[in-house]
Structures are given as structure tokens and as C-alpha cells.
Write a protein that holds these residues in place. Structure first.
Motif, PDB file in Angstrom:
ATOM      1  N   GLN A  53       0.791  -1.278   0.030  1.00  0.00           N
ATOM      2  CA  GLN A  53      -0.087  -0.016  -0.061  1.00  0.00           C
ATOM      3  C   GLN A  53       0.832   1.361   0.166  1.00  0.00           C
ATOM      4  OE1 GLN A  53      -2.343   1.132   3.558  1.00  0.00           O
ATOM      5  NE2 GLN A  53      -4.077   1.298   2.248  1.00  0.00           N
ATOM      6  N   ASN A  54       1.847   1.196   0.842  1.00  0.00           N
ATOM      7  CA  ASN A  54       2.912   2.302   0.703  1.00  0.00           C
ATOM      8  C   ASN A  54       3.518   2.741  -0.559  1.00  0.00           C
ATOM      9  OD1 ASN A  54       2.398   2.559   3.509  1.00  0.00           O
ATOM     10  ND2 ASN A  54       4.289   1.558   4.146  1.00  0.00           N
ATOM     11  N   CYS A  55       3.981   1.598  -1.323  1.00  0.00           N
ATOM     12  CA  CYS A  55       4.320   1.662  -2.594  1.00  0.00           C
ATOM     13  C   CYS A  55       3.366   2.279  -3.556  1.00  0.00           C
ATOM     14  CB  CYS A  55       4.935   0.420  -3.164  1.00  0.00           C
ATOM     15  SG  CYS A  55       5.712   0.303  -4.620  1.00  0.00           S
ATOM     16  N   LEU A  56       2.092   1.791  -3.612  1.00  0.00           N
ATOM     17  CA  LEU A  56       1.346   2.171  -4.294  1.00  0.00           C
ATOM     18  C   LEU A  56       0.972   3.793  -4.152  1.00  0.00           C
ATOM     19  CD1 LEU A  56      -1.164   1.462  -6.243  1.00  0.00           C
ATOM     20  CD2 LEU A  56      -2.727   1.131  -4.438  1.00  0.00           C
ATOM     21  N   ALA A  57       0.876   4.403  -2.707  1.00  0.00           N
ATOM     22  CA  ALA A  57       0.836   5.565  -2.586  1.00  0.00           C
ATOM     23  C   ALA A  57       1.757   6.585  -2.963  1.00  0.00           C
ATOM     24  CB  ALA A  57       0.645   5.522  -0.753  1.00  0.00           C
ATOM     25  N   ARG A  58       2.945   6.092  -3.190  1.00  0.00           N
ATOM     26  CA  ARG A  58       3.828   6.730  -3.591  1.00  0.00           C
ATOM     27  C   ARG A  58       4.034   6.822  -5.202  1.00  0.00           C
ATOM     28  NH1 ARG A  58       7.442   8.146  -0.037  1.00  0.00           N
ATOM     29  NH2 ARG A  58       7.454   6.904   1.929  1.00  0.00           N
ATOM     30  N   VAL A  59       3.501   5.912  -5.833  1.00  0.00           N
ATOM     31  CA  VAL A  59       3.202   5.921  -7.055  1.00  0.00           C
ATOM     32  C   VAL A  59       1.904   6.881  -7.518  1.00  0.00           C
ATOM     33  CG1 VAL A  59       2.501   4.538  -9.267  1.00  0.00           C
ATOM     34  CG2 VAL A  59       4.132   3.759  -7.548  1.00  0.00           C
ATOM     35  N   VAL A  60       0.920   6.910  -6.908  1.00  0.00           N
ATOM     36  CA  VAL A  60      -0.227   7.823  -7.123  1.00  0.00           C
ATOM     37  C   VAL A  60       0.263   9.179  -6.753  1.00  0.00           C
ATOM     38  CG1 VAL A  60      -2.565   8.320  -6.291  1.00  0.00           C
ATOM     39  CG2 VAL A  60      -2.023   5.917  -6.708  1.00  0.00           C
ATOM     40  N   MET A  61       0.961   9.453  -5.514  1.00  0.00           N
ATOM     41  CA  MET A  61       1.262  10.847  -4.997  1.00  0.00           C
ATOM     42  C   MET A  61       2.838  10.977  -5.296  1.00  0.00           C
ATOM     43  SD  MET A  61      -1.468  11.910  -2.585  1.00  0.00           S
ATOM     44  CE  MET A  61      -0.859  13.523  -2.440  1.00  0.00           C
ATOM     45  N   PRO A  62       3.423  11.159  -6.498  1.00  0.00           N
ATOM     46  CA  PRO A  62       5.187  11.266  -6.298  1.00  0.00           C
ATOM     47  C   PRO A  62       5.303  12.568  -5.814  1.00  0.00           C
ATOM     48  CG  PRO A  62       4.088  11.451  -8.544  1.00  0.00           C
ATOM     49  CD  PRO A  62       2.834  10.950  -7.694  1.00  0.00           C
ATOM     50  N   THR A  63       6.106  12.520  -5.041  1.00  0.00           N
ATOM     51  CA  THR A  63       6.718  13.559  -4.001  1.00  0.00           C
ATOM     52  C   THR A  63       7.959  13.772  -4.050  1.00  0.00           C
ATOM     53  OG1 THR A  63       6.676  12.493  -1.995  1.00  0.00           O
ATOM     54  CG2 THR A  63       4.564  13.908  -2.628  1.00  0.00           C
ATOM     55  N   ARG A  64       8.665  14.939  -4.034  1.00  0.00           N
ATOM     56  CA  ARG A  64      10.316  15.298  -3.808  1.00  0.00           C
ATOM     57  C   ARG A  64      10.053  16.333  -2.817  1.00  0.00           C
ATOM     58  NH1 ARG A  64      13.517  12.587  -7.184  1.00  0.00           N
ATOM     59  NH2 ARG A  64      12.427  11.551  -9.122  1.00  0.00           N
ATOM     60  N   PRO A  65      10.932  16.478  -1.775  1.00  0.00           N
ATOM     61  CA  PRO A  65      11.516  15.256  -1.107  1.00  0.00           C
ATOM     62  C   PRO A  65      10.645  14.292  -0.888  1.00  0.00           C
ATOM     63  CG  PRO A  65      11.416  16.906   0.402  1.00  0.00           C
ATOM     64  CD  PRO A  65      10.852  17.606  -0.772  1.00  0.00           C
ATOM     65  N   VAL A  66      11.167  12.970  -0.512  1.00  0.00           N
ATOM     66  CA  VAL A  66      10.144  11.889   0.102  1.00  0.00           C
ATOM     67  C   VAL A  66       9.564  12.188   1.257  1.00  0.00           C
ATOM     68  CG1 VAL A  66       9.981   9.264   0.424  1.00  0.00           C
ATOM     69  CG2 VAL A  66      11.534  10.239  -1.562  1.00  0.00           C
ATOM     70  N   ILE A  67       8.279  12.260   1.451  1.00  0.00           N
ATOM     71  CA  ILE A  67       7.743  12.159   2.704  1.00  0.00           C
ATOM     72  C   ILE A  67       7.291  11.042   3.316  1.00  0.00           C
ATOM     73  CG2 ILE A  67       6.852  14.644   2.025  1.00  0.00           C
ATOM     74  CD1 ILE A  67       4.081  13.509   1.890  1.00  0.00           C
ATOM     75  N   ALA A  68       6.958  11.017   4.637  1.00  0.00           N
ATOM     76  CA  ALA A  68       6.704   9.737   5.056  1.00  0.00           C
ATOM     77  C   ALA A  68       5.305   9.069   4.594  1.00  0.00           C
ATOM     78  CB  ALA A  68       6.393  10.075   6.795  1.00  0.00           C
ATOM     79  N   SER A  69       5.392   7.586   4.677  1.00  0.00           N
ATOM     80  CA  SER A  69       4.308   6.848   4.118  1.00  0.00           C
ATOM     81  C   SER A  69       2.847   7.360   4.735  1.00  0.00           C
ATOM     82  CB  SER A  69       4.575   5.492   4.005  1.00  0.00           C
ATOM     83  OG  SER A  69       5.763   4.968   3.549  1.00  0.00           O
ATOM     84  N   HIS A  70       3.015   7.506   6.230  1.00  0.00           N
ATOM     85  CA  HIS A  70       1.714   7.683   6.711  1.00  0.00           C
ATOM     86  C   HIS A  70       1.021   8.968   6.394  1.00  0.00           C
ATOM     87  CE1 HIS A  70       4.507   9.649   9.650  1.00  0.00           C
ATOM     88  NE2 HIS A  70       3.371  10.403   9.734  1.00  0.00           N
TER      89      HIS A  70
END
Length: 535
Positions: free
Chosen positions: A400-417
Motif C-alpha cells: 500500500q505504501n508503494c502504491l501511494a508513492r506511485v499515485v502521489m509522487p513527491t520530492r523530497p520523499v515524505i513519510a508513508s503515513h
């Protein structure tokens, strides 16, 4: 049941509003026209249905089906005809009339004592998940009683295509009391049917159907459930538990080392009676696809290590260490390790595909696709994961965390929660909890299968206490860690399920849970991650 209630225009209008917009090759009026001119066609179809029901005649124009062969599984050999499932494409008006008849037939059938109460297919509030929950609950409580569970998953060959019409009609009248115009209508519906196979733009010659029910029809699945309902009575004669989902039949035998031979003899007699019943009713048990597994605690399974195979229909079925049942892989330890591995594997495959096209999608589209192709897999039958190891929960959480990072790509990387909170997605552990809370809530309000609601008992103290009005449930006393998974869905750090149920009952004590739980789930999802890390 002899007479059918008249069909109203509003009833047809409601059906026209809910049917999908797809059109069959047999439709002489496109579905889009039916839906756009619903007031006009509602009167015409209601009049046609009333004439059909009163005279006990199904229109012959609607008895032809265009069959599309669909591979049962993508990895099967397409050159083997047995690997295809025949799906019947019917006229949409025909299916509307079938649905009108079904609303009149189904309450009468399900209220009959001869209908299998453990049949979970094609029934409102029933699903594969409710069937799996009941099966696991039986296994857990058997383990608490010091018993192992021998589970057999039976498979019938071409079950929908081999139904004998005369036997079905006789069963409808003698076992379920369907008489008069209703019985005549079903006789007309089943008789003189024809079909042709269509692949692309090519179509075969027309052939008549002398047996079976159309796969893809509205009435066919229910008629099949009626046809195989005596299986429940046969199994109960030999004290063998059973449950069904369409033609998937599971037999459960609870074994004790002290009476192993007697229990296995009982099972063999049950299987022999079932084999004889299948033979006399035109059905065939496919022993090649029949699977068996022994479930229970490690100690109890080791005491039954000499049990290596079961004789089913003159074939020896070897006990497996895992089986796939209704889309969920069960291993003999009920650790769900293999099931979680399968879910993670296919989820990562779809996540990689989504990552390739993410730049071409806006946020809302990517969220919808993510929920459809991955979220649905994470949520499917996730209530069965109650009490599994934190390792498996973390594996699913990484997906689920990986899916969330694909849906909402952010830079810099923020926490999964933080990403999950922004997407309003509950973490895996809380999703399991909320699914259980909804199922219990529906069970307390009578909108879940009877075999689940019967497991819930309200807590009633022997004297007046403050907890008397807290809407608590009786928590069963269990001795083994495996059985405890049947009643304790949360770890001790997060509390218990009962406060959640109490809050649900206080918010919506007597209202319809189907509509309320939808809005409640949205509000719960939207606020939970933002306000508190705990339930």
C-alpha cells in the motif's frame, strides 16, 4: 407458491435505471434507448411481464442465446474446448423479465427448510467473504476443542450445463412448493431453448438445448442452487459439515485421534452417497480438481500425520499443504503466508504497470485506477486476516505504501503515513478492523447471513451495571492462540473491536446500515489518520 404478484411500472423503471448500458448482439432495442426512454418502455415491459406471468408462458423470442466461450483461467491451453466457460448473451428485455420473476421466486425459495442455508452464492448480503469467515470460525473453534479439520473442496464438471430439466421442475414442485402458473412459467422458460456460439463476427449454426441453464442469465444461478440443495441434507445425515458457493462445495470433518477410523468411515459413506446422488441427477464429481487439506494446530496435525490421502469417487486425493478456496489461499497452519505472497506479487505487477503510465494521468484518475487494480486485491476477504502475524500485515502495508508513492509522487520523499492520510486511505491493519466492524454491525442489524449473525450474542450482565447500555458483545472463552483469532481482531495496544461496534450502534441504532455504513466509512477514512494513530 402458485400465483405471481402483478408487475408495476415503477418496479420496471427502477430496474431500467440500474442495468448497465452494454448491449447484447440479440437486442432489437439498444439498451441506451431503453434507459433514455424508461417511462415509455417501463409500461410496455410491465404489460409484457404481466401477460407472461399470468399465462405461465415465457416469450419464445427470448429463448435463444448467443454463447461466448471465455477461458476459465488465462494460463490454460486455448486449444482445449474444456478450458472454456460458455457465457450466454441474452436479450436485455429477457433478462429484465427474469429479474422480475426472480424477485417473486427468491423469497419463497430461501424461506423453505429444503433450501441449503449454507449456500452463499446469488443471495443478498452473502458473499465469498462471509462464507470464508464462517469456515474459518468453524476451524478455529474446532482447534480450541482439540480437533483438526479435514477440509475437502469438491468440484463438479460442467455443473451448469448438465442440469436435468425434468428433475429440476419436479424438485421445484415437491421440495419447494412451486405450483400453478409459476411452475408453468419455469417449465416454459427451460423448454425449447436454443443457442449458437459466436466468436468475433462469426457464428455457428443454431442448436437446441435439452439440459442445463444459461450461464449469464439471471435465473440460471438460482435454479442451479435449487437443483443441488439436497447436498446439504445428505451431508447432515453423516454429521459432516458443508457449505457451498454456487458449484464449489466444501465438506468439513472434525477429527480426533481417538476416533479417527470412525470419522473417516463416516466421511467415506458420505462421499459414496454424494457420488450416487450426483450420478442419479446427471452431475459428475471431478476428482482431478478435488482438493483436501488438514487444518489445525501443529500438535493436532502431527498426531494425524499418517493421514496422507482421501478416497473420493474412486480416486485418491492427496492431502495438500495449501489450497485455494474462493480466491483465498489457505495453508494447513492458517498462517496465510502464501496468500499474502500471492497478493503482494500480483499487486507489485500492477503497480509497476501503473508507474509506467502515471505521468499521463491526473491525480483522481490514478487514484481510481489504483483502488480498482490494487486496492480491491488488498481489501478482498481481508477480514480473514484478523490475527495473522505482524510480518504479513507489514508485507501488505509495504504494498500500500508503494502504491501511494506511485499515485502521489513527491520530492523530497515524505513519510508513508502522511501520503496515506492525504489520500484518505486507511492502513492495512485498520482496514481489517473496519471490515470486521462493518460485518459485525450488519450481523447485529439482520443484514448479514444467518450463519454469521447467529455467532453474535449481546452482553447481558446478571445485575444492573453501567456496561448494560454499552452495547457490548459476549466474548467467548478460548484456550488456544489459533482459536483466539476468531474473536480478537486487534492487538492489545490498539484496544478491542467492541468499542467500535458500540459507537456504530450509538450512531445508527435502528437505521439501514447499507446506506449509513457507506457514509460512515468515508467519514472514518477521512478523519482517522489525521486525528489519531489509534482506533
Amino acid at each position: 407458491m402458485q400465483l405471481l404478484e402483478p408487475v408495476t411500472t415503477s418496479e420496471v423503471f427502477k430496474i431500467l435505471s440500474s442495468i448497465p448500458a452494454k448491449t447484447s448482439v440479440l437486442d432489437f432495442v439498444p439498451t441506451s434507448v431503453l434507459k433514455s426512454c424508461s417511462p415509455l418502455f417501463s409500461e410496455l415491459i410491465a404489460h409484457l411481464a404481466n401477460l407472461s406471468f399470468s399465462r405461465g408462458i415465457f416469450p419464445s423470442k427470448f429463448k435463444h442465446a448467443s454463447v461466448s466461450p471465455i477461458l476459465k483461467k488465462p494460463n490454460l491451453d486455448p486449444s482445449v474446448p474444456a478450458n472454456y466457460r460458455p457465457i450466454s448473451n441474452l436479450n436485455n428485455i429477457s433478462k429484465i423479465i427474469e429479474r422480475l420473476f426472480l424477485t417473486r421466486l427468491l423469497p419463497h425459495i430461501t424461506s423453505s427448510p429444503n433450501f441449503n442455508p449454507m449456500q452463499s452464492a446469488y443471495r443478498r448480503h452473502h458473499s465469498t467473504e462471509t462464507s470464508l469467515i464462517h469456515l474459518l470460525d468453524s476451524v478455529y473453534h474446532a482447534a480450541d476443542d482439540g480437533l483438526a479439520t479435514l477440509l475437502l473442496s469438491l468440484d463438479l464438471s460442467a455443473a451448469f450445463d448438465t442440469i436435468d430439466h425434468s428433475i429440476l421442475l419436479k424438485r421445484l414442485s415437491t421440495s419447494f412448493g412451486v405450483m400453478g402458473s409459476a411452475h408453468n412459467w419455469l417449465n416454459s422458460y427451460l423448454s425449447e431453448r436454443s443457442n449458437s456460439v459466436r466468436v468475433g463476427s462469426s457464428s455457428s449454426s443454431v442448436l437446441s438445448s435439452i439440459c442445463g441453464v444459461p450461464q449469464g442469465s439471471v435465473l440460471g444461478p438460482v435454479l442451479f442452487s435449487i437443483y443441488i440443495s439436497p447436498i446439504a441434507h445428505i451431508a447432515s445425515q453423516f454429521n459432516v459439515s458443508q457449505q457451498q458457493y454456487a458449484d464449489d462445495t466444501q465438506l468439513m470433518l472434525f477429527l480426533s485421534p481417538s476416533d479417527l477410523d470412525g470419522s473417516l468411515l463416516n466421511l467415506q459413506q458420505c462421499l459414496s452417497s454424494l457420488k450416487s446422488w450426483f450420478f442419479h441427477n446427471g452431475l459428475a464429481l471431478n476428482s482431478d480438481k478435488t482438493e483436501a487439506i488438514c487444518l489445525g494446530t501443529t500438535h493436532r496435525r502431527q498426531s494425524l500425520s499418517d493421514l496422507a490421502s482421501i478416497q473420493v469417487a474412486d480416486a485418491s486425493v492427496t492431502l495438500s499443504d495449501h489450497i485455494k478456496l474462493l480466491g483465498v489461499t489457505l495453508d494447513n497452519r492458517l498462517s496465510f503466508d502464501k496468500h499474502v505472497s500471492n497478493v503482494c506479487s500480483i499487486s507489485y505487477f500492477h503497480i509497476r504497470a501503473l508507474r509506467h503510465i502515471r505521468t499521463c494521468l491526473d491525480l483522481e484518475s490514478s487514484k481510481s485506477i489504483a483502488c480498482a487494480i490494487v486496492g480491491s486485491r488488498l481489501d478482498y476477504a481481508n477480514s480473514c486476516l484478523s490475527g495473522v502475524s505482524s510480518y504479513n500485515i507489514h508485507r501488505l502495508q509495504r504494498v500500500q505504501n508503494c502504491l501511494a508513492r506511485v499515485v502521489m509522487p513527491t520530492r523530497p520523499v515524505i513519510a508513508s503515513h502522511s501520503l496515506l492520510a492525504a489520500l484518505h486511505w486507511l492502513p492495512i491493519h485498520q482496514r481489517v478492523t473496519f471490515k470486521l466492524a462493518c460485518l459485525v454491525y450488519r450481523g447485529l442489524h439482520g443484514t448479514s447471513p444467518a450463519y454469521l449473525s447467529s455467532l453474535l450474542h449481546a452482553y447481558a450482565p446478571t445485575r444492573t451495571l453501567r456496561s448494560s447500555s454499552a452495547h457490548l458483545l459476549v466474548e467467548p472463552r478460548l484456550r488456544t492462540s489459533l482459536a483466539s483469532r476468531a474473536s480478537i481482531p486487534l492487538d492489545h495496544a490498539s484496544g478491542t473491536l467492541y468499542p467500535i461496534i458500540s459507537n456504530l450502534l450509538l450512531l445508527y441504532p435502528l437505521s439501514d446500515p447499507n446506506s449509513k455504513l457507506t457514509s460512515l466509512s468515508h467519514s472514518y477514512t477521512n478523519c482517522h489518520l489525521v486525528n489519531s494513530p489509534r482506533l
